[in-house]
Design an enzyme around this catalytic site. Structure first.
Site, mmCIF file in Angstrom:
data_model
loop_
_atom_site.group_PDB
_atom_site.id
_atom_site.type_symbol
_atom_site.label_atom_id
_atom_site.label_comp_id
_atom_site.label_asym_id
_atom_site.label_seq_id
_atom_site.Cartn_x
_atom_site.Cartn_y
_atom_site.Cartn_z
ATOM 1 N N CYS A 131 -0.902 33.517 10.465
ATOM 2 C CA CYS A 131 -0.818 34.107 11.791
ATOM 3 C C CYS A 131 -0.695 33.032 12.870
ATOM 4 C CB CYS A 131 -2.065 34.966 11.994
ATOM 5 S SG CYS A 131 -1.884 36.126 13.326
ATOM 6 N N GLU B 224 0.823 -1.222 0.000
ATOM 7 C CA GLU B 224 0.000 0.000 0.000
ATOM 8 C C GLU B 224 0.857 1.273 0.000
ATOM 9 O OE1 GLU B 224 -3.834 -1.572 2.466
ATOM 10 O OE2 GLU B 224 -2.288 -0.598 3.663
ATOM 11 N N PRO B 225 1.724 1.451 -0.988
ATOM 12 C CA PRO B 225 2.588 2.631 -0.947
ATOM 13 C C PRO B 225 1.847 3.931 -1.267
ATOM 14 C CG PRO B 225 2.948 1.409 -2.983
ATOM 15 C CD PRO B 225 1.972 0.609 -2.159
#
Ligand SMILES: Cc1ncc(COP(=O)(O)O)c(C=O)c1O
Length: 402
Positions: A329, A260-261
């Protein structure tokens, strides 16, 4: 193509810039590594869900690994064969499970309630759910705690000591067929021996479950291979190194191996391209302020992750040490800390490398910094926009009565 030439053509900044050829090469490395093994390469869509990138991987033969119903829907739009997809997650919702079972997706069993929900979805769909049990091999992947997922204390997977309960329960559920086992240790793993340790543990679970008469066909060893974020010439394991470590462990079991890369498929195929707004100092520290921020790329703020940073053009200025920060911010808004760089002029280009995975998919509109556009250099060499930038109008459209 030079990034500065591309910057001259792309009017918005920041933007994500991908290489389609690099994605193809990353996929080809997995394909070559798996030669001789019955296998499914399941691209983990959570890493990058740009539809053109998904469609490209699908066209190369990839399956898909999904963690939500919307990822499944998007995978279907991209053309993935649902029977070569896997649905993971510790909180899968009833509608998501129903869709997965209807489409013939392989579904992971994560907990007692999850198994009950899968069975209910299968009954409602009038189909048999093909399931894998997610087991925590309890092997330490030696990575940041936030991306470590296979330890005994993980929120994912079943309690191993409760395995027999799951087997008995599945045997009693006519709408659920147990076809395999799954583990996912974590992400950014740079020592492949860890995968071997886990594979050996998983193989002993496979034997134990087969001894009880279950016809297991799949061993899913998850994703997690790390990439060279540091750019210091370190030799990191390749997909071939990973598969070779587990090849003999799984070979004689007659199982289809699933991997499952996510990160290792797309991370090094992109950079976030920023423009320098200005340079400032507070007397102790120097800052390069760019237009990109934690809204566009949150990995440094979230995981204290290192992503390599360079200016897009050479400079004759002496190097100084800078924090590279955005305009958001928050003091947590940084893209890199203590980086040796020449002081850039306002308007200079600055890239954050290895931004193809878990960057755009984690982007937000915090501070109403809208999600950036995505471009790629296609395999034919032409520059093409593959997702437009979001606009304030996209945001305002969600409100009624303005
Ligand atoms: C179950 C599962 N499989 C695969 C992946 C992809 O991992 P990576 O991007 O590290 O290859 C993840 C991501 O954490 C995951 O949770």
């Amino acid at each position: 193509m030079r990034v500065d030439d591309i910057r001259a053509q792309v009017k918005e900044s920041p933007f994500y810039l991908y290489s389609q050829a690099r994605i193809s090469a990353n996929y080809a490395a997995y394909e070559a590594a798996l030669r001789g093994l019955d296998s499914i390469i399941g691209y983990a869509v959570k890493a990058n869900n740009n539809m053109l990138i998904m469609r490209h991987l699908q066209s190369l033969g990839s399956g898909a690994v999904l963690v939500s119903g919307n990822e499944l829907r998007a995978a279907m739009v991209a053309g993935f064969d649902p029977t070569r997809t896997i649905f993971n997650g510790n909180g899968k919702l009833p509608w998501e499970l129903r869709l997965a079972v209807e489409q013939g997706v392989l579904v992971n069993v994560d907990s007692e309630f999850d198994l009950d929900n899968i069975a209910a979805a299968a009954e409602a769909a009038g189909k048999t759910a093909r399931v894998l049990i997610r087991i925590n091999p309890d092997v330490d992947p030696e990575v940041h705690a936030y991306v470590s997922t296979g330890l005994a204390n993980s929120k994912f997977g079943i309690r191993n000591s409760h395995l027999q309960w799951f087997l008995d329960r599945i045997r009693a559920l006519p709408s659920v067929e147990l076809v395999g086992v799954h583990s996912h240790l974590g992400s950014t793993i740079t020592r492949v021996a860890i995968f071997r340790d886990a594979a050996q543990i998983m193989v002993s679970f496979v034997r134990q479950i087969r001894d009880q008469g279950f016809n297991l066909r799949y061993l899913n060893i998850g994703g997690g291979l790390g990439i060279d974020y540091h750019h210091k010439g370190e030799k990191l394991p390749s997909p071939a190194d990973l598969i070779d470590t587990v090849r003999d462990v799984v070979a004689d079991l007659g199982l289809t191996i699933i991997i499952e890369p996510g990160r290792s498929m797309v991370a090094n195929a992109a950079a976030l391209v920023n423009t320098v707004t200005g340079v400032k100092t507070n007397g102790n520290k120097n800052f390069i302020v760019v237009d990109g921020s934690m809204s566009a790329l949150i990995r440094p703020s979230l995981y204290d992750a290192y992503q390599h940073i360079e200016l897009t053009a050479p400079s004759s200025e002496p190097e100084q040490t800078f924090d590279v920060v955005g305009p958001v911010c928050e003091s947590a808004d940084f893209l890199g800390k203590a980086r040796p760089l020449p002081a850039p002029a306002a308007g200079a280009g600055l890239v954050v490398h290895d931004a193809g995975a878990y960057c755009m998919t984690m982007a937000s509109t915090y501070n109403l910094k809208m999600r950036p556009p995505e471009w790629w250099v296609a395999e034919g060499g032409e520059l093409r926009q593959i997702r437009r930038g979001e606009t304030l109008d996209d945001h305002l459209r969600l409100f009624e009565g303005l």
